[in-house]
Design an enzyme around this catalytic site. Structure first.
Site, PDB file in Angstrom:
ATOM      1  N   MET A 100     -12.867   2.438  14.973  1.00 44.97           N
ATOM      2  CA  MET A 100     -11.768   1.666  14.397  1.00 44.97           C
ATOM      3  C   MET A 100     -12.203   0.923  13.134  1.00 44.97           C
ATOM      4  O   MET A 100     -13.285   0.338  13.086  1.00 44.97           O
ATOM      5  CB  MET A 100     -11.236   0.696  15.446  1.00 44.97           C
ATOM      6  CG  MET A 100     -10.538   1.425  16.568  1.00 44.97           C
ATOM      7  SD  MET A 100      -9.054   2.258  15.910  1.00 44.97           S
ATOM      8  CE  MET A 100      -9.038   3.757  16.804  1.00 44.97           C
ATOM      9  N   HIS A 128      -9.572   6.902   6.105  1.00 43.25           N
ATOM     10  CA  HIS A 128      -8.290   6.640   5.445  1.00 43.25           C
ATOM     11  C   HIS A 128      -7.663   7.954   5.008  1.00 43.25           C
ATOM     12  O   HIS A 128      -8.379   8.873   4.610  1.00 43.25           O
ATOM     13  CB  HIS A 128      -8.479   5.723   4.223  1.00 43.25           C
ATOM     14  CG  HIS A 128      -7.195   5.108   3.791  1.00 43.25           C
ATOM     15  ND1 HIS A 128      -6.348   5.715   2.893  1.00 43.25           N
ATOM     16  CD2 HIS A 128      -6.596   3.957   4.181  1.00 43.25           C
ATOM     17  CE1 HIS A 128      -5.277   4.947   2.742  1.00 43.25           C
ATOM     18  NE2 HIS A 128      -5.402   3.887   3.509  1.00 43.25           N
ATOM     19  N   LYS A 139     -12.797   7.822  17.893  1.00 43.66           N
ATOM     20  CA  LYS A 139     -12.354   7.316  16.593  1.00 43.66           C
ATOM     21  C   LYS A 139     -12.930   5.914  16.451  1.00 43.66           C
ATOM     22  O   LYS A 139     -12.687   5.052  17.292  1.00 43.66           O
ATOM     23  CB  LYS A 139     -10.829   7.233  16.546  1.00 43.66           C
ATOM     24  CG  LYS A 139     -10.150   8.533  16.169  1.00 43.66           C
ATOM     25  CD  LYS A 139      -9.943   8.640  14.654  1.00 43.66           C
ATOM     26  CE  LYS A 139      -9.702  10.057  14.192  1.00 43.66           C
ATOM     27  NZ  LYS A 139      -8.349  10.513  14.414  1.00 43.66           N
ATOM     28  N   HIS A 172       0.821  -1.208   0.000  1.00 45.32           N
ATOM     29  CA  HIS A 172       0.000   0.000   0.000  1.00 45.32           C
ATOM     30  C   HIS A 172       0.854   1.256   0.000  1.00 45.32           C
ATOM     31  O   HIS A 172       0.656   2.156   0.821  1.00 45.32           O
ATOM     32  CB  HIS A 172      -0.954  -0.019   1.207  1.00 45.32           C
ATOM     33  CG  HIS A 172      -2.289   0.557   0.910  1.00 45.32           C
ATOM     34  ND1 HIS A 172      -2.976   1.348   1.786  1.00 45.32           N
ATOM     35  CD2 HIS A 172      -3.066   0.466  -0.187  1.00 45.32           C
ATOM     36  CE1 HIS A 172      -4.127   1.704   1.250  1.00 45.32           C
ATOM     37  NE2 HIS A 172      -4.206   1.187   0.050  1.00 45.32           N
ATOM     38  N   PHE A 231     -12.433   2.568  10.279  1.00 42.04           N
ATOM     39  CA  PHE A 231     -13.058   3.579   9.405  1.00 42.04           C
ATOM     40  C   PHE A 231     -12.070   4.698   9.113  1.00 42.04           C
ATOM     41  O   PHE A 231     -11.255   5.059   9.958  1.00 42.04           O
ATOM     42  CB  PHE A 231     -14.305   4.172  10.065  1.00 42.04           C
ATOM     43  CG  PHE A 231     -15.475   3.231  10.027  1.00 42.04           C
ATOM     44  CD1 PHE A 231     -16.330   3.211   8.930  1.00 42.04           C
ATOM     45  CD2 PHE A 231     -15.688   2.337  11.064  1.00 42.04           C
ATOM     46  CE1 PHE A 231     -17.390   2.319   8.874  1.00 42.04           C
ATOM     47  CE2 PHE A 231     -16.744   1.439  11.014  1.00 42.04           C
ATOM     48  CZ  PHE A 231     -17.604   1.429   9.926  1.00 42.04           C
ATOM     49  N   HIS A 256      -3.055   2.178  12.421  1.00 43.61           N
ATOM     50  CA  HIS A 256      -2.541   1.519  11.207  1.00 43.61           C
ATOM     51  C   HIS A 256      -3.023   0.063  11.245  1.00 43.61           C
ATOM     52  O   HIS A 256      -4.225  -0.191  11.365  1.00 43.61           O
ATOM     53  CB  HIS A 256      -1.015   1.691  11.197  1.00 43.61           C
ATOM     54  CG  HIS A 256      -0.319   1.284   9.948  1.00 43.61           C
ATOM     55  ND1 HIS A 256      -0.956   0.972   8.770  1.00 43.61           N
ATOM     56  CD2 HIS A 256       1.028   1.133   9.680  1.00 43.61           C
ATOM     57  CE1 HIS A 256      -0.063   0.650   7.839  1.00 43.61           C
ATOM     58  NE2 HIS A 256       1.143   0.740   8.375  1.00 43.61           N
ATOM     59  N   ASP A 302      -9.527  -2.878   7.206  1.00 43.59           N
ATOM     60  CA  ASP A 302      -9.452  -3.497   8.526  1.00 43.59           C
ATOM     61  C   ASP A 302     -10.818  -3.773   9.136  1.00 43.59           C
ATOM     62  O   ASP A 302     -10.942  -4.624  10.016  1.00 43.59           O
ATOM     63  CB  ASP A 302      -8.632  -2.610   9.473  1.00 43.59           C
ATOM     64  CG  ASP A 302      -7.172  -2.597   9.085  1.00 43.59           C
ATOM     65  OD1 ASP A 302      -6.657  -3.676   8.770  1.00 43.59           O
ATOM     66  OD2 ASP A 302      -6.561  -1.522   9.075  1.00 43.59           O
TER      67      ASP A 302
HETATM   68  N1  CMC Z   1     -13.822   7.711  13.381  1.00 45.10           N
HETATM   69  C1  CMC Z   1     -14.319   8.923  13.649  1.00 45.10           C
HETATM   70  N2  CMC Z   1     -13.920  10.021  13.006  1.00 45.10           N
HETATM   71  C2  CMC Z   1     -12.966   9.887  12.072  1.00 45.10           C
HETATM   72  C3  CMC Z   1     -12.421   8.665  11.737  1.00 45.10           C
HETATM   73  C4  CMC Z   1     -12.871   7.553  12.436  1.00 45.10           C
HETATM   74  N3  CMC Z   1     -12.372   6.346  12.186  1.00 45.10           N
HETATM   75  N4  CMC Z   1     -11.503   8.824  10.774  1.00 45.10           N
HETATM   76  C5  CMC Z   1     -11.479  10.131  10.501  1.00 45.10           C
HETATM   77  N5  CMC Z   1     -12.358  10.774  11.296  1.00 45.10           N
HETATM   78  C6  CMC Z   1     -12.606  12.192  11.335  1.00 45.10           C
HETATM   79  C7  CMC Z   1     -11.409  12.900  11.947  1.00 45.10           C
HETATM   80  O1  CMC Z   1     -11.500  12.950  13.352  1.00 45.10           O
HETATM   81  C8  CMC Z   1     -11.505  14.235  11.303  1.00 45.10           C
HETATM   82  O2  CMC Z   1     -12.492  14.986  11.963  1.00 45.10           O
HETATM   83  P1  CMC Z   1     -12.257  16.522  12.298  1.00 45.10           P
HETATM   84  O3  CMC Z   1     -12.053  17.175  10.966  1.00 45.10           O
HETATM   85  O4  CMC Z   1     -13.531  16.919  13.000  1.00 45.10           O
HETATM   86  O5  CMC Z   1     -11.050  16.562  13.159  1.00 45.10           O
HETATM   87  C9  CMC Z   1     -12.008  13.932   9.912  1.00 45.10           C
HETATM   88  O6  CMC Z   1     -12.676  12.678  10.016  1.00 45.10           O
HETATM   89  C10 CMC Z   1     -10.942  13.823   8.866  1.00 45.10           C
HETATM   90  O7  CMC Z   1      -9.970  12.872   9.271  1.00 45.10           O
HETATM   91  P2  CMC Z   1      -8.753  12.605   8.319  1.00 45.10           P
HETATM   92  O8  CMC Z   1      -7.942  13.839   8.176  1.00 45.10           O
HETATM   93  O9  CMC Z   1      -9.275  11.993   7.085  1.00 45.10           O
HETATM   94  O10 CMC Z   1      -7.934  11.501   9.112  1.00 45.10           O
HETATM   95  P3  CMC Z   1      -6.368  11.203   8.984  1.00 45.10           P
HETATM   96  O11 CMC Z   1      -5.975  11.145   7.571  1.00 45.10           O
HETATM   97  O12 CMC Z   1      -5.593  12.122   9.854  1.00 45.10           O
HETATM   98  O13 CMC Z   1      -6.304   9.763   9.658  1.00 45.10           O
HETATM   99  C11 CMC Z   1      -6.826   7.485   9.924  1.00 45.10           C
HETATM  100  C12 CMC Z   1      -6.559   8.605   8.918  1.00 45.10           C
HETATM  101  C13 CMC Z   1      -6.943   6.186   9.160  1.00 45.10           C
HETATM  102  C14 CMC Z   1      -5.634   7.373  10.889  1.00 45.10           C
HETATM  103  C15 CMC Z   1      -8.132   7.795  10.682  1.00 45.10           C
HETATM  104  O14 CMC Z   1      -9.207   7.787   9.784  1.00 45.10           O
HETATM  105  C16 CMC Z   1      -8.362   6.831  11.825  1.00 45.10           C
HETATM  106  O15 CMC Z   1      -7.865   7.055  12.931  1.00 45.10           O
HETATM  107  N6  CMC Z   1      -9.133   5.737  11.590  1.00 45.10           N
HETATM  108  C17 CMC Z   1      -9.343   4.732  12.605  1.00 45.10           C
HETATM  109  C18 CMC Z   1      -8.168   3.764  12.650  1.00 45.10           C
HETATM  110  C19 CMC Z   1      -8.106   2.896  11.416  1.00 45.10           C
HETATM  111  O16 CMC Z   1      -9.100   2.327  11.006  1.00 45.10           O
HETATM  112  N7  CMC Z   1      -6.892   2.752  10.843  1.00 45.10           N
HETATM  113  C20 CMC Z   1      -6.657   1.898   9.665  1.00 45.10           C
HETATM  114  C21 CMC Z   1      -6.117   2.700   8.534  1.00 45.10           C
HETATM  115  S1  CMC Z   1      -6.193   1.961   6.926  1.00 45.10           S
HETATM  116  C22 CMC Z   1      -5.507   0.430   6.866  1.00 45.10           C
HETATM  117  C23 CMC Z   1      -4.290   0.190   7.674  1.00 45.10           C
HETATM  118  O17 CMC Z   1      -3.365   0.978   7.722  1.00 45.10           O
HETATM  119  O18 CMC Z   1      -4.281  -0.867   8.275  1.00 45.10           O
END
Ligand code: CMC
Length: 387
Positions: A271, A275, A269, A194, A273, A229, A328
């Site tokens: 989990m 990307h 957050k 990826h 959801f 991640h 995930d």
């Molecule tokens: N639940 C609730 N709100 C969310 C989530 C979520 N899972 N993901 C994004 N948001 C919100 C975030 O808080 C932000 O809100 P605000 O603008 O009010 O602060 C908005 O959506 C935009 O977030 P973003 O900038 O798109 O997020 P990012 O690029 O900084 O982080 C992420 C990406 C994957 C770390 C994050 O979406 C997250 O923490 N997800 C949950 C953990 C997860 O599922 N990780 C797996 C990633 S993909 C596959 C892998 O690597 O294994």
């Protein structure tokens, strides 16, 4: 000296920053491509071993190349006997709550480094040899670790089985069904690569110092463990278990919605959801969801209910927040349906992503310049130590 002001605003988390070039993988809103092949095409038509070869060697294998590669992997599955006690010790730490399987796997790869005659050799040939050995041996580390946790004798690798089938066999000592092997195989294809995700970037930074491949992989494992991640596949399943506990045995829509509204109010957050790149959905998620749901339907109502709960959560996230599941989320439900212990979900991710990591480490070593960016200083102004 005054605080340095950056010339341009800094993208927090390096969002949108192009930090390198690669011929291995393309991640875009509208496509995920491994060396020119689209992920849905690979998931439908290629085995994990074919994808591993594609990533590591650089082209689609011929029938002869694939057979030789598969034979090489099967012949290399054993791990040194001195690791057996270490894995038993690791299993005890896990049982006592002092470690998790990702920690033990990281240590296992670190120990393998000491036993690998090519360890300090960063040549292309040595790196490929080491990559194949790690790919072959990581399922044995995971399997033996799980055997020790379960208190059974180590299940030896079976050279009649594919990578996916052998992984399932070693963890349980039971021959997996063809359906289970297919689901595992596709999940490994989906997880293999990826581009500049956090763990792969970590591997490349380490490799760029001309450190060795095993060391870079240990860094990759450490990065993948985090719940933002790779650890999200375990965290997603834990979250669904939490929802089930809170709402009771029925998938009551009002209760699910109330749980979600509380989560939103708490700014949780969710989990599995979201990307960094995919804002309209992860290409891998629907592929795994469909396979996992089919496995659940074949197994029992209990697992179908789990998928229905997941679908209700997904629907609320999509319609109310426009946040989509990443791979995930279905992975958690799928591996749970397959009876895999939750703490092994992320180690299984490693069993696949080792291919992408090693491809990137080789690409870095082949055209290296140390990765050393700058940072904007925000600390105190200059002061005298003695006054
Ligand atoms: N639940 C609730 N709100 C969310 C989530 C979520 N899972 N993901 C994004 N948001 C919100 C975030 O808080 C932000 O809100 P605000 O603008 O009010 O602060 C908005 O959506 C935009 O977030 P973003 O900038 O798109 O997020 P990012 O690029 O900084 O982080 C992420 C990406 C994957 C770390 C994050 O979406 C997250 O923490 N997800 C949950 C953990 C997860 O599922 N990780 C797996 C990633 S993909 C596959 C892998 O690597 O294994």
């Amino acid at each position: 000296m005054t605080t340095q002001t950056p010339a341009a605003p800094i993208a927090k988390g390096l969002e949108g920053v192009i930090a390198g070039e690669t011929a291995i993988c393309k991640v875009e809103q509208d496509a995920l491509i491994y060396r020119g092949y689209e992920i849905a095409d690979l998931a439908a038509n290629a085995s994990f071993e074919e994808v591993a070869y594609l990533l590591l060697v650089g082209h689609k294998p011929s029938a002869g190349e694939l057979k030789a590669f598969e034979d090489e992997l099967k012949a290399d599955r054993d791990i040194p006997a001195m690791m057996h006690d270490k894995l038993r010790e690791g299993a005890k730490l896990i049982t006592d709550g002092a470690a998790v399987p990702m920690d033990v796997l990281r240590t296992g790869v670190s120990v393998l480094a000491h036993m690998d005659a090519d360890c300090q050799d960063n040549s292309a040939d040595a790196n490929l040899r080491k990559s194949k050995r790690l790919l072959a041996k990581i399922p044995t580390i995971i399997g033996h670790m799980q055997n020790a946790i379960d208190g059974r004798d180590f299940v030896e690798p079976d050279s009649s089985l594919s990578h996916a089938a052998n992984l399932l066999w070693m963890m349980t000592g039971e021959k997996p069904s063809a359906e289970a092997v297919k689901v595992m195989d596709v999940s490994l294809v989906l997880y293999a690569e990826h581009d500049y995700n956090a763990s792969t970037f970590t591997c490349r930074v380490i490799a760029s110092t001309l450190a060795d491949l095993h060391g870079a992989v240990c860094g990759g494992i450490a990065a993948l463990k985090g719940p933002l991640h790779g650890g999200a596949n375990e965290a997603a399943m834990e979250m669904l278990s939490e929802i089930r506990k809170d709402i009771g045995p029925k998938n009551d829509a009002a209760k699910i919605n109330a749980w979600m509204q509380q989560a939103f109010a708490d700014k949780r957050k969710l989990m599995g959801f979201g990307h960094r790149v995919y804002k309209n959905g992860d290409h891998r998620a629907p592929i795994l969801h469909a396979l996992g749901r089919k496995a659940a339907e074949a197994r029992s109502d209990e697992y179908v209910k789990l998928f229905e709960l997941g679908e209700a959560v997904q629907n609320i996230m999509e319609t109310q927040k426009h946040i989509f599941p990443n791979v995930d989320f279905p992975c958690g439900m799928t591996y749970f349906t397959m009876g895999i212990p939750v703490p092994q979900y992320t180690p299984i991710f490693v069993a696949s992503r080792i291919t992408g990591w090693c491809a990137h480490i080789m690409e870095q070593h082949a055209n290296n310049r140390i990765i050393r960016p700058r940072v904007s200083y925000t600390g105190p102004d200059l002061q005298k130590w003695n006054g």
